[in-house]
Design a protein around this motif. Structure first.
Motif, short mmCIF file in Angstrom:
data_model
loop_
_atom_site.label_atom_id
_atom_site.label_comp_id
_atom_site.label_asym_id
_atom_site.label_seq_id
_atom_site.Cartn_x
_atom_site.Cartn_y
_atom_site.Cartn_z
N VAL A 1 -3.63 7.50 -2.19
CA VAL A 1 -3.94 6.64 -1.05
C VAL A 1 -4.07 7.56 0.16
N TYR A 2 -5.19 7.45 0.86
CA TYR A 2 -5.44 8.34 1.99
C TYR A 2 -6.14 7.56 3.09
N ILE B 1 -8.17 4.00 -1.29
CA ILE B 1 -7.67 4.44 -2.59
C ILE B 1 -8.74 5.34 -3.18
N GLY C 1 0.91 4.23 -2.78
CA GLY C 1 0.78 5.63 -2.40
C GLY C 1 1.83 6.52 -3.05
N HIS D 1 -4.82 8.00 -8.87
CA HIS D 1 -5.34 7.76 -7.52
C HIS D 1 -4.46 8.46 -6.48
N LEU E 1 0.84 -1.21 0.00
CA LEU E 1 0.00 0.00 0.00
C LEU E 1 0.87 1.26 0.00
#
Lengths: 138, 138
Positions: free
Chosen positions: A44-45, A49, A20, A42, A16
């Protein structure tokens, strides 16, 4: 095959993390009973996603019609010559989060690879994250 | 958005031509009721997309269990900085053609991005081919 590349499985956390650091990937989903793929940008937060798209796209239409739509999201960085790099696969579900307060300020950070007005933020919630890294044998 | 990129639809013939000049793509299919994606190497031959894999992979298992499995195949070449390039999408069906005489001599040309012994050749027969090219506004 004279190939000195060594595949190593990535932990979900590392996978992940790589996702990110990349901003371009592809989502797979089922529309009208058939699998399809779309390239996307995208971020990543907080373990999600997030993709910013337009409500008229095939992906947005599928998600708007089926909140919680099962999806796969994949990104990779494989050098064309050495064929070294990594690939990450996320299986999860997708939902429209356009009106969520949390995504209001994130949406603009997610650029589309197409220059069209974007009005929909979709969050993919990972259920499984896996990845491989290919390095040279020492 | 200050974006001067112009998307142009590719004809199916041109899209398949670009796919033939690229060797790396991703296949989407449904396994156990869920969509998934796998990175693959391919060659385009006589209008078919041929991939060389191993019978134990998730993709081969799905095709061996369901000859004629609906799939999507996608490849792209998008520059990370300019975000110019192209993306091609093929929708079609996949079947094991390992024992076909035509693929005997082609199989070895299709390298895997993973260095594992390969024993299965899968042919994707396109039903629809589409693509976009992103160029700068003149």
């Amino acid at each position: 095959m004279d190939d000195k590349r060594v595949p190593a499985e990535l932990t979900p956390k590392l996978a992940l993390g790589l996702l990110g650091h990349e901003e371009f990937g592809r989502v797979a989903f089922v529309a009208d009973g058939l699998p399809t793929i779309r390239p996307l940008n995208h971020v990543v937060y907080e373990g999600l996603i997030l993709v910013h798209t337009r409500h008229t796209t095939a992906f947005a239409q599928a998600v708007l019609a089926h909140p919680g739509l099962p999806v796969a999201y994949q990104a990779d960085e494989i050098d064309r010559h050495s064929r070294l790099g990594w690939s990450v696969l996320v299986n999860g579900t997708a939902a429209d989060v356009t009106d969520s307060r949390r995504t209001e300020r994130l949406g603009p950070r997610v650029q589309s690879w197409l220059a069209r007005p974007l009005d929909t933020v979709i969050a993919i919630t990972p259920q499984a994250v896996s990845g491989l890294r290919l390095t040279m044998e020492q």
